[in-house]
Design a protein around this motif. Structure first.
Motif, PDB file in Angstrom:
ATOM      1  N   GLU A   1       0.834  -1.195   0.000  1.00 52.05           N
ATOM      2  CA  GLU A   1       0.000   0.000   0.000  1.00 52.05           C
ATOM      3  C   GLU A   1       0.867   1.242   0.000  1.00 52.05           C
ATOM      4  O   GLU A   1       0.604   2.204  -0.739  1.00 52.05           O
ATOM      5  CB  GLU A   1      -0.931  -0.015   1.211  1.00 52.05           C
ATOM      6  N   ALA A   2       1.916   1.232   0.806  1.00 55.31           N
ATOM      7  CA  ALA A   2       2.820   2.383   0.861  1.00 55.31           C
ATOM      8  C   ALA A   2       3.417   2.649  -0.508  1.00 55.31           C
ATOM      9  O   ALA A   2       3.468   3.791  -0.986  1.00 55.31           O
ATOM     10  CB  ALA A   2       3.920   2.128   1.879  1.00 55.31           C
ATOM     11  N   ALA A   3       3.862   1.566  -1.164  1.00 56.98           N
ATOM     12  CA  ALA A   3       4.477   1.723  -2.481  1.00 56.98           C
ATOM     13  C   ALA A   3       3.464   2.239  -3.490  1.00 56.98           C
ATOM     14  O   ALA A   3       3.777   3.098  -4.324  1.00 56.98           O
ATOM     15  CB  ALA A   3       5.063   0.394  -2.939  1.00 56.98           C
ATOM     16  N   ARG A   4       2.227   1.732  -3.377  1.00 55.64           N
ATOM     17  CA  ARG A   4       1.200   2.155  -4.334  1.00 55.64           C
ATOM     18  C   ARG A   4       0.860   3.632  -4.151  1.00 55.64           C
ATOM     19  O   ARG A   4       0.652   4.365  -5.118  1.00 55.64           O
ATOM     20  CB  ARG A   4      -0.072   1.314  -4.171  1.00 55.64           C
ATOM     21  N   ILE A   5       0.815   4.053  -2.897  1.00 55.80           N
ATOM     22  CA  ILE A   5       0.518   5.456  -2.614  1.00 55.80           C
ATOM     23  C   ILE A   5       1.633   6.339  -3.168  1.00 55.80           C
ATOM     24  O   ILE A   5       1.391   7.422  -3.708  1.00 55.80           O
ATOM     25  CB  ILE A   5       0.341   5.671  -1.092  1.00 55.80           C
TER      26      ILE A   5
ATOM     27  N   PHE B   1       3.350  -3.856 -11.071  1.00 55.82           N
ATOM     28  CA  PHE B   1       4.530  -4.672 -11.358  1.00 55.82           C
ATOM     29  C   PHE B   1       5.759  -4.110 -10.688  1.00 55.82           C
ATOM     30  O   PHE B   1       6.626  -4.842 -10.235  1.00 55.82           O
ATOM     31  CB  PHE B   1       4.744  -4.791 -12.871  1.00 55.82           C
ATOM     32  N   ARG B   2       5.817  -2.773 -10.638  1.00 49.28           N
ATOM     33  CA  ARG B   2       6.936  -2.153  -9.968  1.00 49.28           C
ATOM     34  C   ARG B   2       6.889  -2.480  -8.484  1.00 49.28           C
ATOM     35  O   ARG B   2       7.917  -2.795  -7.869  1.00 49.28           O
ATOM     36  CB  ARG B   2       6.885  -0.653 -10.173  1.00 49.28           C
TER      37      ARG B   2
ATOM     38  N   ILE C   1       9.453  -4.272  -4.288  1.00 49.88           N
ATOM     39  CA  ILE C   1       9.167  -4.443  -2.859  1.00 49.88           C
ATOM     40  C   ILE C   1       8.992  -5.914  -2.497  1.00 49.88           C
ATOM     41  O   ILE C   1       9.697  -6.438  -1.643  1.00 49.88           O
ATOM     42  CB  ILE C   1       7.880  -3.688  -2.446  1.00 49.88           C
ATOM     43  N   MET C   2       8.064  -6.587  -3.145  1.00 49.29           N
ATOM     44  CA  MET C   2       7.688  -7.920  -2.697  1.00 49.29           C
ATOM     45  C   MET C   2       8.695  -8.990  -3.100  1.00 49.29           C
ATOM     46  O   MET C   2       9.031  -9.848  -2.312  1.00 49.29           O
ATOM     47  CB  MET C   2       6.297  -8.279  -3.219  1.00 49.29           C
ATOM     48  N   PHE C   3       9.147  -8.930  -4.339  1.00 49.64           N
ATOM     49  CA  PHE C   3      10.055  -9.985  -4.809  1.00 49.64           C
ATOM     50  C   PHE C   3      11.336 -10.061  -3.968  1.00 49.64           C
ATOM     51  O   PHE C   3      11.720 -11.155  -3.553  1.00 49.64           O
ATOM     52  CB  PHE C   3      10.368  -9.778  -6.294  1.00 49.64           C
TER      53      PHE C   3
END
Lengths: 291, 330
Positions: free
Chosen positions: B205-209, B215-216, B221-223
């Motif tokens: 969520e932080a990254a999306r905000i 995909f980024r 973040i996740m990979f």
């Protein structure tokens, strides 16, 4: 540009699909189409010619042939089934036992855990068959000490013989259980210690807390391990059915018959898996209710 | 020192009093203590003997591979060879054509492993984080893929690959891996699903905000966070590909393309004449001397040496990862 016109919901769906699209494409190419084609082949006689394969419809002839004319198939199928059905419970019991042993804090924890997974690397495939050729796949304790003669005074011969046979296959069972031990170990780590403490306060013995806490909590892993053991024992490198199918297909070029045998094998495996699911349904429902 | 010499009688009496006072509790404690010691000793006995069973194949291969023919034939030599010999290794090395086999094995197993990490992780993330129409169908199909034995579809796959001209190349192993399939691909997807499901949503969520696309967010973040799952998938994939013989036997048909385990399967020791001479010397026990056993065992050691070394390095992290990644899941 096009994306922004879509609603949030549709966009979310599209993102999901695009993540798994790679797999879906692979599924079509390497699973769905081959499965369909193999189903088609199993009802046809295939002839290799210049223009490729020529298929003529023969109905269920291949399936009937597998059960009636092929002298190898049924015995091999039976052998595979019997060895799976006897070994899987042993693997489960043994790997749970090992996982509980390894779950304790002890000196050389990582070493022991590493050792227990070692046979997955060593005793598989070509190496295992080499070891079996030399008779080194069984520990020598059972036949070296002449156990048969010693015990035959106490136990009737027939029972003793099957027992010893079982004991001998035990090493193979142990070597087969590396992955299962890991899965159980991971499962045991997720059970919170406070459960055991509470049970101890209430005066439960170790035996009781195993059956009342550990066992039900580990039931989901039991299912995972059962499925994994069954599938891996059906696809093992020393599986006789597998080499029989390969022989039929690539030595005799009988693609249709090979496909039919593959399907019969597949159906048997699914029957067994279905029974396993039925058996576990009850106990799994119980654990889910508790969560 | 001084105190002791000053009043030995007094200290003794004090001791006797305290021992009498504590007698009951003390006895309980020592009994408990000794019981615990016995318990621990028994525990280590069990675990050490089990470890022996697990180490047995390795020890057996190591010991036999260093023996000379005399020792193999000699019943009095059990584990320790009378003279160390590495001759078997040189023979097995040549007979296996080690580097050729190694190259084939390495391309198949490491190539597939890396591709399976990339693809299965991506797909696993999709399954773990998104719910879309047809999700359940896809998930059931995934489980189904895991359960279908490769024998069932080997015929059409073989024909498919041979139409593409992929027989005797590494493509039948690598390309399915690229799409999240290949050897046990479905299992690896399941492992990644299990891992990503346990990760908190907050990070994404932080990254999306901050404006990252899906995909980024996944890639940045996740990979990178999925290291435990990656390690498990990597090791499983390498080991299973390395030891697999069914698919290589199907798709690799000329000796040049044989991988190590195929070469090992064909290897019967080249020292048969010497073995025969040996068994005649030991008179009577003809056929008792296993022909070329020491060389075969040397070949076995050589064939697994690369993954054994790999395992030696990652073992520690591997077991930890299994615990942390929730491989067992629900």
């Amino acid at each position: 540009m096009k994306k922004s016109k879509l609603s949030m919901r549709a966009r979310y769906f599209m993102e999901g699909y695009s993540f798994i699209s790679l797999w879906l494409f692979g599924f079509l190419m390497f699973m769905a189409i081959p499965l369909g084609r193999s189903m088609y082949y199993s009802f046809h006689a295939l002839k290799v010619s210049k223009d490729g394969l020529i298929a003529t419809f023969v109905g269920t002839e291949h399936f009937r042939a597998a059960f009636t004319t092929d002298v190898n198939f049924l015995p091999l199928l039976k052998e595979t089934m019997v060895s799976t059905l006897t070994q899987v419970p042993l693997i489960l019991i043994f790997s749970l036992f090992c996982a509980i042993l390894l779950n304790r804090g002890m000196i050389g924890k990582t070493f022991f855990r590493g050792v227990f997974f070692l046979p997955v690397i060593i005793a598989s495939g070509a190496i295992l068959s080499k070891l079996m050729d030399q008779g080194a796949a069984n520990l020598p304790i059972f036949y070296n000490q002449n156990l048969y003669n010693k015990l035959s005074a106490f136990i009737p011969g027939d029972i003793l013989e099957t027992l010893l046979k079982y004991a001998e296959s035990l090493t193979l069972v142990m070597w087969d259980s590396g992955v299962q031990i890991l899965i159980f170990l991971a499962g045991l780590q997720t059970i919170s210690i406070s459960l055991y403490e509470a049970a101890k306060c209430d005066g439960a013995t170790a035996w009781e807390s195993f059956w009342k806490i550990t066992f039900p909590m580990i039931m989901p892993m039991m299912l995972v391990n059962t499925l994994f053991s069954i599938v891996s024992s059906f696809t093992k490198a020393d599986n006789q059915i597998m080499s029989h199918i390969l022989n039929v297909v690539f030595k005799n070029n009988d693609f249709g018959y090979g496909s039919a045998m593959g399907w019969i094998y597949f159906i048997f495996i699914f029957l067994i898996l279905g029974v396993v699911f039925l058996l576990f349904r009850k106990s799994l429902g119980a654990t889910e209710g508790r969560k | 020192m001084l105190k002791e010499s000053a009043s030995p009688v007094r200290t003794a009496s004090v001791e006797s009093v305290t021992t009498r006072l504590r007698a009951n509790g003390q006895l309980d404690k020592t009994a408990k203590r000794s019981l615990q010691v016995i318990h621990t000793a028994f525990y280590y006995l069990v675990i050490l003997s089990l470890s022996f069973v697990f180490l047995y194949p390795l020890l057996y291969m190591l010991s036999k591979s260093m023996m000379q023919m005399q020792d193999v034939a000699d019943a009095t030599v059990q584990w320790i060879p009378t003279r160390l010999s590495f001759h078997n290794y040189t023979l097995a090395w040549k007979a296996l054509n080690f580097w050729g086999g190694f190259a084939n094995s390495a391309i198949i197993s490491f190539g597939s492993a890396v591709l399976q990490i990339l693809s299965c992780s991506l797909v696993g993330y999709g399954f773990a984080r998104y719910r879309f129409p047809g999700y359940m169908v896809c998930f059931v199909l995934l489980l189904f893929t895991f359960l279908v034995p490769p024998q069932t579809i080997v015929v059409p796959l073989y024909l498919f690959f041979s139409d593409l001209g992929w027989i005797n190349t590494h493509l039948p192993f690598v390309i399915p891996s690229l799409f999240g399939h290949g050897l046990k691909g479905a299992l690896f997807v399941l492992i990644f699903i299990q891992f990503y499901r346990r990760m908190p949503n907050v990070l994404e969520e932080a990254a999306r905000i901050d404006g990252a696309g899906p995909f980024r967010t996944y890639w940045k973040i996740m990979f990178p966070l999925a290291k435990p799952a990656m390690l498990i998938v990597f090791l499983f994939s390498v080991v299973w590909h390395w030891n697999d013989s069914f698919e290589p036997n199907t798709y690799l048909t000329t000796p040049d393309f044989y991988n190590l385990s195929q070469r090992l399967a064909m290897f019967y020791g080249t020292n048969n004449q010497a073995a025969e001479a040996m068994s005649q010397m030991t008179s009577g026990s003809i056929g008792m001397a296993p022909t070329g056993l020491n060389q075969i065992m040397a070949g076995c050691i050589l064939a697994i040496l690369p993954i054994l070394i790999l395992y030696l390095f990652v073992q520690r992290h591997f077991v930890e990862s299994v615990e942390r990644s929730g491989i067992a899941g629900e």
